[in-house]
Design an enzyme around this catalytic site. Structure first.
Site, mmCIF file in Angstrom:
data_model
loop_
_atom_site.group_PDB
_atom_site.id
_atom_site.type_symbol
_atom_site.label_atom_id
_atom_site.label_comp_id
_atom_site.label_asym_id
_atom_site.label_seq_id
_atom_site.Cartn_x
_atom_site.Cartn_y
_atom_site.Cartn_z
ATOM 1 N N CYS A 79 38.343 44.473 36.948
ATOM 2 C CA CYS A 79 37.387 44.162 37.211
ATOM 3 C C CYS A 79 36.300 44.702 36.134
ATOM 4 O O CYS A 79 35.651 46.155 36.012
ATOM 5 C CB CYS A 79 37.031 43.953 38.789
ATOM 6 S SG CYS A 79 34.824 43.660 38.600
ATOM 7 N N CYS A 82 33.316 46.286 38.368
ATOM 8 C CA CYS A 82 33.205 47.793 39.191
ATOM 9 C C CYS A 82 35.066 48.806 38.621
ATOM 10 O O CYS A 82 34.709 49.693 38.885
ATOM 11 C CB CYS A 82 33.302 47.038 39.900
ATOM 12 S SG CYS A 82 34.409 46.325 40.966
ATOM 13 N N CYS A 127 35.742 39.741 42.791
ATOM 14 C CA CYS A 127 36.500 41.380 43.012
ATOM 15 C C CYS A 127 35.878 41.372 44.775
ATOM 16 O O CYS A 127 35.107 41.627 44.667
ATOM 17 C CB CYS A 127 35.789 42.121 42.287
ATOM 18 S SG CYS A 127 35.744 44.224 42.312
ATOM 19 N N CYS A 130 33.204 44.997 44.048
ATOM 20 C CA CYS A 130 31.740 44.378 43.736
ATOM 21 C C CYS A 130 31.807 42.398 43.954
ATOM 22 O O CYS A 130 30.501 42.451 44.133
ATOM 23 C CB CYS A 130 31.353 44.718 42.292
ATOM 24 S SG CYS A 130 32.407 43.675 41.147
ATOM 25 N N CYS A 150 43.620 31.978 37.567
ATOM 26 C CA CYS A 150 42.632 31.036 36.628
ATOM 27 C C CYS A 150 41.681 31.910 36.085
ATOM 28 O O CYS A 150 40.253 31.503 36.874
ATOM 29 C CB CYS A 150 43.179 29.631 36.335
ATOM 30 S SG CYS A 150 42.573 28.776 35.050
#
Length: 163
Positions: A79, A82, A127, A130, A150
Site C-alpha cells: 500500500c 501505509c 488496505c 489504513c 484489479c
C-alpha cells in the site's frame, strides 16, 4: 400526454436516479477502525496528489498507465499509504484490462466493501491497515482462486526481492 424528447429524458433520468438511490448506490462503506488513522491533512502531506485521489477518494487510474503493468521481477506490492504488503508478484498476471492484476492477496492484507457508486454492485478492495482504496476484485480471474484483483498502480509501491 404526449411523449417528446424532453419528457422522455426527464422521466428516464428520474427512473435511473430513483433506482440508484433505492439500491443504496450513494451509500458509504461501513465505518471501520483502522490500525493507522491519521487526519486528512496528514494524508495530503504523506501522499502525492494522485495517490491521495486514489487511496483516500477512491479514484481510478487510467488504464494502461501503470508502470507496474510490465513489472515482472520477484517482489512485493505494498500500500502506498501505509506500506503494508498487500500482494506478491507470484500471484500477478496479465489480465489484459490495463491495470495490474493479481489472483490473490497476501494473508491479512486487505478488506472488502460493497461498492455501488456506478449504479451496479462491485467489490472494493481496501488496505487492511489504513483503509486506502486499492481497486476492485472480480470473479473472472485464473485458477487457483478464480479472482482478479484489479489494482490501481498509484495505490501501490513495489519492492524487488533483489533490492
Amino acid at each position: 400526454m404526449t411523449l417528446n424528447r424532453r419528457s422522455f429524458v426527464t422521466a428516464s433520468s428520474a427512473l435511473v436516479l430513483g433506482g440508484v438511490l433505492a439500491t443504496g448506490a450513494c451509500a458509504k462503506p461501513p465505518v471501520r477502525k483502522y490500525e493507522l488513522t491519521i487526519t486528512d491533512a496528514e494524508w495530503k502531506k504523506r501522499l502525492t496528489p494522485v495517490q491521495y485521489r486514489t487511496l483516500r477518494e477512491a479514484a481510478t487510474d487510467q488504464p494502461g498507465q501503470s508502470p507496474f503493468l510490465n513489472e515482472h521481477r520477484a517482489g512485493i506490492f505494498s500500500c502506498a499509504g501505509c506500506k503494508l504488503p498487500n500482494f506478491s508478484s507470484k500471484t500477478k498476471f496479465d489480465s489484459g484490462t490495463g491495470w495490474p492484476s493479481f489472483y490473490d492477496h497476501l494473508p491479512n492484507a486487505t478488506l472488502t466493501n460493497v461498492d455501488r457508486t456506478l449504479g451496479f454492485e462491485r467489490v472494493e478492495v481496501v488496505c487492511r491497515r489504513c483503509g486506502g482504496h486499492l481497486g476492485h476484485v472480480f470473479d473472472d480471474g485464473p485458477a487457483p482462486t478464480g479472482k482478479r484483483y484489479c489494482m490501481n498502480g498509484t495505490a501501490l509501491l513495489f519492492k524487488s526481492r533483489l533490492a
